[in-house]
Design an enzyme around this catalytic site. Sequence first.
Site, PDB file in Angstrom:
ATOM      1  CD1 TRP A 133       3.184  -3.229   3.364  1.00 49.87           C
ATOM      2  CD2 TRP A 133       2.175  -2.533   5.228  1.00 49.87           C
ATOM      3  NE1 TRP A 133       4.141  -3.177   4.355  1.00 49.87           N
ATOM      4  CE2 TRP A 133       3.546  -2.753   5.513  1.00 49.87           C
ATOM      5  CE3 TRP A 133       1.338  -2.095   6.263  1.00 49.87           C
ATOM      6  CZ2 TRP A 133       4.090  -2.546   6.781  1.00 49.87           C
ATOM      7  CZ3 TRP A 133       1.879  -1.878   7.523  1.00 49.87           C
ATOM      8  CH2 TRP A 133       3.234  -2.106   7.760  1.00 49.87           C
ATOM      9  CG  ASN A 134       1.469   2.690   5.890  1.00 48.41           C
ATOM     10  OD1 ASN A 134       1.533   2.725   4.664  1.00 48.41           O
ATOM     11  ND2 ASN A 134       1.879   3.684   6.647  1.00 48.41           N
ATOM     12  CG  HIS A 158      -1.587  -0.989  -3.266  1.00 49.16           C
ATOM     13  ND1 HIS A 158      -0.798  -0.597  -2.202  1.00 49.16           N
ATOM     14  CD2 HIS A 158      -2.831  -0.522  -2.991  1.00 49.16           C
ATOM     15  CE1 HIS A 158      -1.529   0.077  -1.339  1.00 49.16           C
ATOM     16  NE2 HIS A 158      -2.769   0.143  -1.789  1.00 49.16           N
ATOM     17  CB  SER A 160       2.329  -8.312  -2.634  1.00 47.52           C
ATOM     18  OG  SER A 160       3.089  -8.501  -1.449  1.00 47.52           O
ATOM     19  CD  GLU A 231       5.901   9.398   3.372  1.00 46.42           C
ATOM     20  OE1 GLU A 231       6.817   9.069   4.177  1.00 46.42           O
ATOM     21  OE2 GLU A 231       4.805   8.835   3.318  1.00 46.42           O
ATOM     22  CG  LEU A 232      11.836   7.870   0.808  1.00 46.96           C
ATOM     23  CD1 LEU A 232      13.281   8.066   0.388  1.00 46.96           C
ATOM     24  CD2 LEU A 232      11.176   6.766  -0.004  1.00 46.96           C
ATOM     25  CB  CYS A 265       5.506   7.234   7.147  1.00 46.67           C
ATOM     26  SG  CYS A 265       4.120   8.089   6.382  1.00 46.67           S
TER      27      CYS A 265
END
Length: 459
Positions: A133-134, A158, A160, A231-232, A265
């Site tokens: 969501w960011n 996506h 929620s 991508e974590l 991130c």
Amino acid sequence: MSQITTMNPATGETLNTYDLMSEAETIGKIEAAHEAFLDWRTKSHEERAPYLRKIADVLRANADRFAELMTREMGKLLRDGKTEVEICARIFEYTADNGPSELADEERTHSGGKKRGIVTYSPIGVIYSVQPWNFPIYQPVRVLAANLMAGNSVILKHASICTGSGLLLRDLCLDAGLPEGLFDVVLIDHDLSDKIIEHDLVRAVTMTGSDGAGSHIGELASKNLKKTVLELGSNDAYLVLEDADIETAVKTCVQGRLYNNGETCVSAKRFVVTDAVYDEFVPAFVEAMKNVTMGDPTKDETQLGPLSSREQFDTIVEQVNKSLEAGAKLLCGGDPIDGEGCYYPATVLAECKPGMPAYDDELFGPVASVIRAKDDDDAMRIANDSRYGLGGGIFTKDEEKAIRLARDHFDTGMIRINSFGAADPNMPFGGVKDSGYGREHGGFGMKEFVNAKAIFLPS
């Protein structure tokens, strides 16, 4: 759960309610995406490029509408939302401009150079994209643009809380003339998401999110012999070395920690400061963080908006409290505001050590972790003392030293020198270790989900 309800994190008001899709409806979208792919793959890269340019035009024409929706759904500063739309338009244009050459057939030789060969980068089919969501439009777009150019179709699940943003992106792509089915959105729960990964028509999976979720998705995809790009996230270290320009470091570190309300991130999270400049940097950094204006994300003067949700707010509160209980020192902030909005102030924690969330984990909010290092070598050691490896930064007046440290010692995918930034279409984006694998942008993303096909000619 049979519905998704979106909320405004600045006010607590309910925005919209969406019904979850049935399994049959979801599978129908996958099948439609496959049918669209069968036609789309026959187009040349040059024929696909105008579609991407038109999407860029439509995004720019709807920038205010999209930015306002992102602000309502996840609290992003309105001006940052407009910037995000522009970045996405540039990504589509970069991909349209560079895709035909990046993905062009390559002439090679084989049999000791005596015979000709051709390498083609052929599309593979439906790509399943699971996004957070960011950055409600940027996250899906960096997958979508690359794969449309490669000749694939994309199904998006996506987060929620920004369901409306995902649906609006799909609608605007259709308005731009993208053929139906090439990009669609599914509103589903995690159990049905797992079934999508297992579906025969889904050929690959890309996901941005937590390392725990990435591990689950990577394991399931691997079990079904499907390639993934993950991508974590990270707890990026920004090093303030012994010869750093402190004014530049302070200004940039505040920006790097608070950009996108601290929910990025690849942002500055751990600040590793050498003994030589610790007493100069830390007070100035704390003072700058204290002076940050928090408030309504639609106002021009606001520098820090709310966290994206009550869940994210509660997570930050818990991480800070656990760090303080373990011995971290609170230098400013740490006093969340009671009320309907999810506002958490700019916060600085010092004396952060292994075993604390502020040292070990990703703090996805406006909380800075300060760590003292003995010298430059010790700072580099601390930076790499992390299970993550997405990005990082180096502050020093010696550019050659910074390049050497970045190239030879920093165990991350991206390093900023005397600067901060999130992503650029012309540079690879991705990490190592628990920050995942695979690359997006810079031409790399266009080749992640293609079949590098070898064609051997007899002469």
